[in-house]
Design a protein around this motif. Structure first.
Motif, PDB file in Angstrom:
ATOM      1  N   ALA A   1       0.813  -1.217   0.000  1.00  0.00           N
ATOM      2  CA  ALA A   1       0.000   0.000   0.000  1.00  0.00           C
ATOM      3  C   ALA A   1       0.845   1.265   0.000  1.00  0.00           C
ATOM      4  CB  ALA A   1      -0.929  -0.001   1.213  1.00  0.00           C
ATOM      5  N   VAL A   2       1.953   1.246   0.734  1.00  0.00           N
ATOM      6  CA  VAL A   2       2.869   2.385   0.808  1.00  0.00           C
ATOM      7  C   VAL A   2       4.277   1.837   0.626  1.00  0.00           C
ATOM      8  CG1 VAL A   2       3.737   4.278   2.229  1.00  0.00           C
ATOM      9  CG2 VAL A   2       1.311   3.652   2.339  1.00  0.00           C
ATOM     10  N   ASP A   3       5.057   2.477  -0.246  1.00  0.00           N
ATOM     11  CA  ASP A   3       6.315   1.900  -0.694  1.00  0.00           C
ATOM     12  C   ASP A   3       7.488   2.865  -0.517  1.00  0.00           C
ATOM     13  OD1 ASP A   3       8.296   0.434  -1.920  1.00  0.00           O
ATOM     14  OD2 ASP A   3       7.408   0.483  -3.915  1.00  0.00           O
ATOM     15  N   GLY A   4       8.147   2.794   0.642  1.00  0.00           N
ATOM     16  CA  GLY A   4       9.366   3.578   0.874  1.00  0.00           C
ATOM     17  C   GLY A   4       9.167   5.077   0.786  1.00  0.00           C
ATOM     18  N   LEU A   5       8.096   5.567   1.368  1.00  0.00           N
ATOM     19  CA  LEU A   5       7.702   6.965   1.242  1.00  0.00           C
ATOM     20  C   LEU A   5       8.486   7.849   2.213  1.00  0.00           C
ATOM     21  CD1 LEU A   5       5.581   8.445  -0.476  1.00  0.00           C
ATOM     22  CD2 LEU A   5       3.948   8.107   1.393  1.00  0.00           C
ATOM     23  N   SER A   6       9.028   8.955   1.695  1.00  0.00           N
ATOM     24  CA  SER A   6       9.746   9.914   2.535  1.00  0.00           C
ATOM     25  C   SER A   6       9.378  11.339   2.114  1.00  0.00           C
ATOM     26  CB  SER A   6      11.265   9.736   2.421  1.00  0.00           C
ATOM     27  OG  SER A   6      11.685   8.488   2.909  1.00  0.00           O
ATOM     28  N   PHE A   7       8.985  12.158   3.075  1.00  0.00           N
ATOM     29  CA  PHE A   7       8.724  13.580   2.832  1.00  0.00           C
ATOM     30  C   PHE A   7       8.578  14.268   4.174  1.00  0.00           C
ATOM     31  CE2 PHE A   7       4.550  11.518   2.796  1.00  0.00           C
ATOM     32  CZ  PHE A   7       3.822  12.305   3.666  1.00  0.00           C
ATOM     33  N   THR A   8       8.585  15.588   4.161  1.00  0.00           N
ATOM     34  CA  THR A   8       8.428  16.383   5.375  1.00  0.00           C
ATOM     35  C   THR A   8       7.320  17.407   5.165  1.00  0.00           C
ATOM     36  OG1 THR A   8      10.766  16.140   5.958  1.00  0.00           O
ATOM     37  CG2 THR A   8       9.569  17.964   6.976  1.00  0.00           C
ATOM     38  N   VAL A   9       6.443  17.537   6.149  1.00  0.00           N
ATOM     39  CA  VAL A   9       5.398  18.558   6.121  1.00  0.00           C
ATOM     40  C   VAL A   9       5.829  19.673   7.060  1.00  0.00           C
ATOM     41  CG1 VAL A   9       2.951  19.047   6.422  1.00  0.00           C
ATOM     42  CG2 VAL A   9       3.676  16.758   5.710  1.00  0.00           C
ATOM     43  N   GLU A  10       6.122  20.827   6.489  1.00  0.00           N
ATOM     44  CA  GLU A  10       6.664  21.946   7.251  1.00  0.00           C
ATOM     45  C   GLU A  10       5.545  22.776   7.875  1.00  0.00           C
ATOM     46  OE1 GLU A  10       9.807  22.624   7.699  1.00  0.00           O
ATOM     47  OE2 GLU A  10      10.869  21.412   6.197  1.00  0.00           O
ATOM     48  N   PRO A  11       5.819  23.404   9.023  1.00  0.00           N
ATOM     49  CA  PRO A  11       4.841  24.321   9.621  1.00  0.00           C
ATOM     50  C   PRO A  11       4.764  25.621   8.840  1.00  0.00           C
ATOM     51  CG  PRO A  11       6.866  24.309  10.908  1.00  0.00           C
ATOM     52  CD  PRO A  11       7.026  23.252   9.851  1.00  0.00           C
ATOM     53  N   GLY A  12       3.668  26.351   9.038  1.00  0.00           N
ATOM     54  CA  GLY A  12       3.540  27.678   8.442  1.00  0.00           C
ATOM     55  C   GLY A  12       2.988  27.708   7.032  1.00  0.00           C
ATOM     56  N   ARG A  13       2.539  26.571   6.512  1.00  0.00           N
ATOM     57  CA  ARG A  13       1.952  26.548   5.177  1.00  0.00           C
ATOM     58  C   ARG A  13       0.992  25.367   5.082  1.00  0.00           C
ATOM     59  NH1 ARG A  13       7.503  24.632   2.045  1.00  0.00           N
ATOM     60  NH2 ARG A  13       7.386  22.405   2.567  1.00  0.00           N
ATOM     61  N   VAL A  14       0.044  25.465   4.162  1.00  0.00           N
ATOM     62  CA  VAL A  14      -0.871  24.357   3.905  1.00  0.00           C
ATOM     63  C   VAL A  14      -0.211  23.430   2.882  1.00  0.00           C
ATOM     64  CG1 VAL A  14      -3.134  23.657   3.049  1.00  0.00           C
ATOM     65  CG2 VAL A  14      -2.897  25.789   4.348  1.00  0.00           C
ATOM     66  N   THR A  15      -0.037  22.166   3.263  1.00  0.00           N
ATOM     67  CA  THR A  15       0.528  21.168   2.357  1.00  0.00           C
ATOM     68  C   THR A  15      -0.591  20.254   1.893  1.00  0.00           C
ATOM     69  OG1 THR A  15       2.700  21.203   3.429  1.00  0.00           O
ATOM     70  CG2 THR A  15       2.155  19.252   2.110  1.00  0.00           C
ATOM     71  N   GLY A  16      -0.810  20.204   0.583  1.00  0.00           N
ATOM     72  CA  GLY A  16      -1.807  19.322   0.005  1.00  0.00           C
ATOM     73  C   GLY A  16      -1.233  17.943  -0.235  1.00  0.00           C
ATOM     74  N   PHE A  17      -2.032  16.926   0.028  1.00  0.00           N
ATOM     75  CA  PHE A  17      -1.618  15.527  -0.126  1.00  0.00           C
ATOM     76  C   PHE A  17      -2.489  14.921  -1.223  1.00  0.00           C
ATOM     77  CE2 PHE A  17      -1.049  11.216   2.213  1.00  0.00           C
ATOM     78  CZ  PHE A  17       0.097  10.949   1.481  1.00  0.00           C
ATOM     79  N   LEU A  18      -1.905  14.683  -2.388  1.00  0.00           N
ATOM     80  CA  LEU A  18      -2.660  14.270  -3.559  1.00  0.00           C
ATOM     81  C   LEU A  18      -2.218  12.904  -4.063  1.00  0.00           C
ATOM     82  CD1 LEU A  18      -2.585  17.590  -5.645  1.00  0.00           C
ATOM     83  CD2 LEU A  18      -4.204  16.914  -3.854  1.00  0.00           C
ATOM     84  N   GLY A  19      -3.130  12.221  -4.717  1.00  0.00           N
ATOM     85  CA  GLY A  19      -2.831  10.940  -5.329  1.00  0.00           C
ATOM     86  C   GLY A  19      -4.105  10.317  -5.842  1.00  0.00           C
ATOM     87  N   PRO A  20      -4.031   9.441  -6.843  1.00  0.00           N
ATOM     88  CA  PRO A  20      -5.229   8.754  -7.345  1.00  0.00           C
ATOM     89  C   PRO A  20      -5.842   7.884  -6.253  1.00  0.00           C
ATOM     90  CG  PRO A  20      -3.335   8.443  -8.819  1.00  0.00           C
ATOM     91  CD  PRO A  20      -2.802   9.031  -7.558  1.00  0.00           C
ATOM     92  N   ASN A  21      -7.067   7.429  -6.485  1.00  0.00           N
ATOM     93  CA  ASN A  21      -7.687   6.485  -5.554  1.00  0.00           C
ATOM     94  C   ASN A  21      -6.798   5.260  -5.398  1.00  0.00           C
ATOM     95  OD1 ASN A  21      -9.923   8.104  -5.219  1.00  0.00           O
ATOM     96  ND2 ASN A  21     -11.148   7.045  -6.759  1.00  0.00           N
ATOM     97  N   GLY A  22      -6.610   4.824  -4.142  1.00  0.00           N
ATOM     98  CA  GLY A  22      -5.764   3.661  -3.894  1.00  0.00           C
ATOM     99  C   GLY A  22      -4.285   3.958  -3.864  1.00  0.00           C
ATOM    100  N   ALA A  23      -3.922   5.248  -3.868  1.00  0.00           N
ATOM    101  CA  ALA A  23      -2.497   5.606  -3.896  1.00  0.00           C
ATOM    102  C   ALA A  23      -1.805   5.400  -2.557  1.00  0.00           C
ATOM    103  CB  ALA A  23      -2.330   7.063  -4.335  1.00  0.00           C
TER     104      ALA A  23
END
Length: 305
Positions: free
Chosen positions: A16-38
């Motif tokens: 379902a999730v494959d080696g995912l790495s990222f950072t969500v920083e404070p002070g801004r709106v971060t959108g999380f996008l992907g197709p259905n089942g992503a």
């Protein structure tokens, strides 16, 4: 801050999730996008400790969620708006959350007012519409006045006025220095709300960038020209090595797309050759168009397949 490091989740043979790495920083709106089942909802559940990663980890302000003291004061989340006991009123649902998490009771009235539910606070939740449930879920997320907020499809069930209200709320929360992480399938709304995007497909990271850069990297801009003499315009532009194609957008008089040229140069050519045009301007792709182009190979289902 939310830090996702090498996050992997398997359900049997399904990755379902494959080696995912990222950072969500404070002070801004971060959108999380992907197709259905992503893997968006699975990722959010792992951030909140509701699902255990098969590998990797998630840190919230430097610690796993399970190690946070007073977690509702640190992290607020809306994952499933209808996950509320239907026999309770909105007020008593929030009161129970406040009392079991050492949150001042005064916050109950404050967040009910903030989300516009004060008038119905004594009504049982089972009689709420989807939009009212969404507002109650948002109130619960805000109850502990947390610095980190996660919202999974928060616009579901909201009317146009509610969507504008939510957009303003998310921006205000980020403007206060909070970490705001929002998944949504409404690209037009994300384009108006988010500053940064994390895009995944089939559990893998596809993009981690600003909205503007994402659109620029995943679309082709062109100059849109409407003219009553498209044949002559084609001839003039072709002599300059500029490709011109038809646009089927319902415009009268012949709408054309000039590729590989900016609006200024196109205008200069029009003026130099005395061409009559009714409209000329740069056309850039929307976030939705850029998203479709980026994620085309990661969509698990297409109509007609």
């Amino acid at each position: 801050m939310i830090e996702v490091e090498g996050l992997t989740k398997r359900y049997g043979r399904t990755l379902a999730v494959d080696g995912l790495s990222f950072t969500v920083e404070p002070g801004r709106v971060t959108g999380f996008l992907g197709p259905n089942g992503a893997g968006k909802s699975t990722t959010m559940r792992m951030v909140l400790g509701l699902d255990r990663p098969s590998a990797g980890r998630v840190l919230v302000d430097g610690r796993p969620y399970a190690e946070l003291t007073d977690p509702l004061r640190r992290v607020g989340a809306l994952l499933e708006a209808r996950a509320v006991h239907g026999g309770r009123s909105a007020y008593h649902h929030l009161l129970w959350l406040a009392q079991t998490n050492r949150i001042p009771v005064s916050r109950v009235g404050e967040v009910l007012e903030q989300v516009g539910l004060t008038a119905v606070k004594r009504k049982r939740v089972k009689g709420f519409s989807l939009g009212m449930n969404q507002r109650l879920g948002i109130a619960a997320a805000l109850l502990g006045d947390p610095g980190v907020l996660l919202f999974d499809e928060p616009v579901n069930g909201l009317d146009p006025e509610g969507i504008v209200w939510l957009r303003t709320l998310l921006k205000d929360l980020a403007g206060q220095g909070r970490t705001v992480f929002v998944s949504s399938h409404l690209m037009s709304e994300m384009a108006l709300t988010a500053e940064h995007l994390v895009v995944i497909g089939r559990g893998r990271l596809l993009a981690d960038t600003t909205v503007e850069r994402f659109i620029a990297d995943n679309s082709r801009s062109f100059v849109r020209i409407t003219t009553p003499d498209p044949a002559r315009l084609r001839s003039v532009f072709a002599a300059e090595g500029i490709q011109v194609t038809d646009l089927e957008d319902g415009a009268e008089g012949g709408a054309l797309a000039a590729h590989g040229v900016d609006a200024r140069r196109a205008s200069e050519l029009v003026a130099a050759h005395g061409l009559v045009v009714h409209e000329i301007g740069l056309r850039q792709a929307s976030l939705e168009e850029a998203f479709v182009r980026m994620t085309a190979a990661a969509v698990e289902f297409r109509e007609g397949m």
